[in-house]
Design a protein around this motif. Structure first.
Motif, mmCIF file in Angstrom:
data_model
loop_
_atom_site.group_PDB
_atom_site.id
_atom_site.type_symbol
_atom_site.label_atom_id
_atom_site.label_comp_id
_atom_site.label_asym_id
_atom_site.label_seq_id
_atom_site.Cartn_x
_atom_site.Cartn_y
_atom_site.Cartn_z
ATOM 1 N N LEU A 244 7.099 10.196 12.359
ATOM 2 C CA LEU A 244 6.693 10.613 13.895
ATOM 3 C C LEU A 244 7.777 10.107 15.055
ATOM 4 O O LEU A 244 7.775 10.746 15.857
ATOM 5 N N GLY A 245 8.468 9.199 14.792
ATOM 6 C CA GLY A 245 9.845 8.918 15.437
ATOM 7 C C GLY A 245 9.306 8.154 16.869
ATOM 8 O O GLY A 245 10.204 8.011 17.610
ATOM 9 N N TYR A 246 8.282 7.487 17.010
ATOM 10 C CA TYR A 246 7.567 6.784 18.063
ATOM 11 C C TYR A 246 7.624 5.463 17.584
ATOM 12 O O TYR A 246 7.198 5.171 16.908
ATOM 13 N N ALA A 247 8.150 4.507 18.604
ATOM 14 C CA ALA A 247 8.202 3.160 18.473
ATOM 15 C C ALA A 247 7.572 2.454 19.879
ATOM 16 O O ALA A 247 8.370 2.982 20.965
ATOM 17 N N SER A 248 7.236 1.238 19.736
ATOM 18 C CA SER A 248 6.687 0.627 20.828
ATOM 19 C C SER A 248 6.700 -0.985 20.441
ATOM 20 O O SER A 248 6.135 -1.259 19.402
ATOM 21 N N TYR B 216 -4.368 0.245 6.247
ATOM 22 C CA TYR B 216 -4.333 1.104 7.490
ATOM 23 C C TYR B 216 -3.315 0.633 8.485
ATOM 24 O O TYR B 216 -2.479 1.284 9.129
ATOM 25 N N ALA B 217 -3.299 -0.871 8.640
ATOM 26 C CA ALA B 217 -2.185 -1.632 9.563
ATOM 27 C C ALA B 217 -0.888 -1.024 8.940
ATOM 28 O O ALA B 217 0.147 -0.447 9.696
ATOM 29 N N HIS C 123 4.086 1.856 9.666
ATOM 30 C CA HIS C 123 5.316 2.810 9.098
ATOM 31 C C HIS C 123 5.441 4.102 9.437
ATOM 32 O O HIS C 123 6.421 4.817 10.071
ATOM 33 N N TYR C 124 4.205 4.821 9.277
ATOM 34 C CA TYR C 124 4.338 6.092 9.702
ATOM 35 C C TYR C 124 4.723 6.518 11.027
ATOM 36 O O TYR C 124 5.569 7.758 11.248
ATOM 37 N N VAL C 125 3.896 5.811 11.977
ATOM 38 C CA VAL C 125 4.553 6.319 13.453
ATOM 39 C C VAL C 125 6.110 6.251 13.655
ATOM 40 O O VAL C 125 6.524 6.871 14.492
ATOM 41 N N TYR D 199 0.846 -1.316 0.226
ATOM 42 C CA TYR D 199 -0.007 -0.016 0.182
ATOM 43 C C TYR D 199 0.787 1.173 -0.051
ATOM 44 O O TYR D 199 1.936 1.102 -0.325
ATOM 45 N N GLY D 200 0.242 2.576 0.413
ATOM 46 C CA GLY D 200 1.053 3.580 0.302
ATOM 47 C C GLY D 200 0.808 4.790 1.335
ATOM 48 O O GLY D 200 -0.513 4.402 2.046
ATOM 49 N N LEU D 201 1.271 5.929 1.222
ATOM 50 C CA LEU D 201 1.130 6.934 2.313
ATOM 51 C C LEU D 201 1.468 7.981 1.604
ATOM 52 O O LEU D 201 2.609 8.302 0.483
#
Length: 521
Positions: free
Chosen positions: A405-409, A393-394, A399-401, A149-151
């Motif tokens: 956005l530089g956040y990971a969990s 959406y998944a 990917h985006y976050v 998919y894409g963003l």
């Protein structure tokens, strides 16, 4: 950090050791993990876990510089026991993503607090589908994109006119109870409203935005939450909103409830949606959608409730006429309408409409179809519209976050989860789940509160005519009823999946926010 085994050694690093190789332990120190009073140690105090990044969005000739903040915020509750104040205790860590325009005047810059529904849904759908500065690229009916998919930039983002705060309620997204906490305490109508409301109050206070125009936007169950939340924010905190955005609205669950097969109100209110779906799938020839809806809505409002109320008192001719009318409008056979006693259950409708083609019709968005697992099944095995949106959406969010956005969990981001079930409606014991009175109260208390309602004609989850019925019965004077506006789209539950609807809805919402904020247009 590697996982550890019960002995405290990193897994995979053990070396063989014989008992006779161990030195005798002659120490007398206490190796217990308990505190001196015998109690287990308290878990570490949780802290906010937030990452801030800076971005630009090009809209026409403008470049909007904005700041994004993603992560988890600790929510605390005052604890009182036996008449004694025990402190402000951490209870939950709630995930959220915010976008604020750089250099804007907070007194004139609106802020929109947004969430989806479920219960059990994160805010990813409104975030990456409609409102946020980036959006998923997934295609649409008949032209779905393949994985991964894409963003892309969302030039129609509501960020062009308002700051955005996306909230993931308890157990959705990365929202969790604190260590040792009970997430189930939040899985219900009242506690859900309270913790989302507290997060809104906390963000507003910390960011000095009490004097900003404020909006709440919810989708699906998020509209029920949003309407009740508007009243809660006013009653609990004195926080009056400028506007309430209700996308795919359901404020009274009895208007769509089929669990009791004799809920004739729901059966009647669903008919215009069946007619619209039948029209989309070619069951109405050259008739326009508008003419089909006008006939179906008139029949559902006047004749059908009377027909259903008559039961066995209908004459053979009256019953035959009702069967013929319902069959023509719904696209189903007269034989099926007769066998279901004039009462079409919606899951069965999506299975039955295109059964001869061995296709199931989407519930969230009836424009979508998919191959039926069984051509003789009573209910479809899966919603093809839900199947179409989950993957894009998944992929886009995960990917985006991390990348942008530089956040990971390492926690799984619960896009939509059943972990919130069973959902408690104990506040409505013995009566229908209906928050229309909370919206009435909010509008009477705050006569400046404006409400925007978005409907999708092909939405089989929250049908437009059922929502209209609820709004028509609100106990409001005409002066306040004029504060409610309605927008319709030839799309489904998430109308922004349909590109023309997404573009128009983005314009409609931006216009609503600007007008309701009292800002120059």
């Amino acid at each position: 950090m590697p996982d550890e085994n019960p002995a405290g050694k990193p897994l995979g690093d053990e070396s063989p050791e014989r008992p006779e190789d161990k030195p005798a332990d002659t120490s007398t120190k206490d190796t217990s993990t308990k505190e001196p009073d015998g109690k287990a140690p308290e878990p570490p105090e949780p802290k906010d876990d937030l990452v801030t990044t800076h971005h630009q969005l090009r809209v026409g000739r403008r470049r909007l510089a904005y700041t994004a903040t993603a992560g988890r915020v600790v929510l605390r509750e005052e604890e009182h026991k036996d008449g004694t104040f025990r402190g402000n205790k951490a209870r939950a860590e709630i995930s959220m993503t915010t976008y604020t325009l750089d250099g804007a005047d907070p007194r004139t810059r609106p802020v929109v607090f947004a969430f989806n529904g479920g219960p059990g849904s994160s805010s990813v759908w409104l975030h990456l589908g409609l409102l946020g500065p980036r959006r998923v690229v997934m295609g649409d009916v008949g032209h779905l994109e393949p994985p991964p998919y894409g963003l892309m930039d969302n030039r129609e983002s509501l960020l062009t006119v308002a700051d955005l705060v996306f909230i993931d309620p308890m157990s959705t997204g990365w929202s969790r109870a604190v260590e040792g906490g009970k997430p189930g305490d939040y899985h219900g109508y009242q506690r859900d409203i309270e913790h989302v409301g507290e997060l809104i109050r906390l963000w507003t206070s910390r960011n000095k935005r009490w004097m900003s125009p404020k909006f709440v936007a919810g989708e699906s169950y998020g509209t029920l939450r949003g309407a009740a939340l508007a009243a809660h924010l006013q009653d609990r905190y004195g926080m009056y909103l400028n506007g309430l955005i209700l996308i795919s609205s359901v404020l009274d669950l009895s208007s769509i409830d089929f669990e009791k097969q004799r809920n004739d109100r729901a059966h009647a209110l669903y008919l215009p949606t069946y007619a619209a779906i039948a029209h989309y799938h070619g069951k109405h020839g050259r008739r326009s959608l508008r003419s089909v809806l006008q006939e179906a809505e008139a029949y559902a409002a006047r004749d059908l409730p009377w027909v259903l109320s008559r039961g066995a008192r209908l004459s053979p001719d009256e019953r035959a006429e009702a069967v013929s009318t319902m069959a023509r409008l719904s696209g189903l056979s007269g034989d099926y309408i007769d066998r279901c006693d004039l009462r079409i259950e919606h899951w069965r409708y999506f299975t039955e409409l295109l059964r001869d083609q061995r296709l199931s019709v989407g519930r969230l968005d009836a424009r979508f179809t998919g191959p039926a697992a069984s051509a003789i099944a009573e209910n479809m095995d899966a919603d093809p519209s839900h199947d179409a949106i989950m993957g894009p959406y998944a992929a886009a969010w995960n990917h985006y976050v991390r990348e942008d956005l530089g956040y990971a969990s390492d926690l799984h981001y619960e896009q939509i989860t059943s972990r919130v079930m069973p959902w408690s409606f104990k506040d409505f014991e013995g009566r229908p789940v209906d928050v229309s009175d909370r919206l009435e109260r909010a509008m009477r208390q705050n006569p400046h509160l404006r409400v925007h309602v978005s409907y999708g004609y092909y939405d089989g989850a929250t049908p437009h005519f059922a929502a209209e019925d609820v709004f028509a019965k609100l106990r409001l004077p005409d002066s306040l009823r004029a504060n409610i506006e309605h927008a319709y789209y030839e799309a489904g539950h998430m109308m922004y999946v349909h590109e023309p609807s997404r573009v128009q809805q983005s314009r409609d919402l931006a216009d609503f926010v600007v007008r309701s904020s009292g800002l120059p247009t």
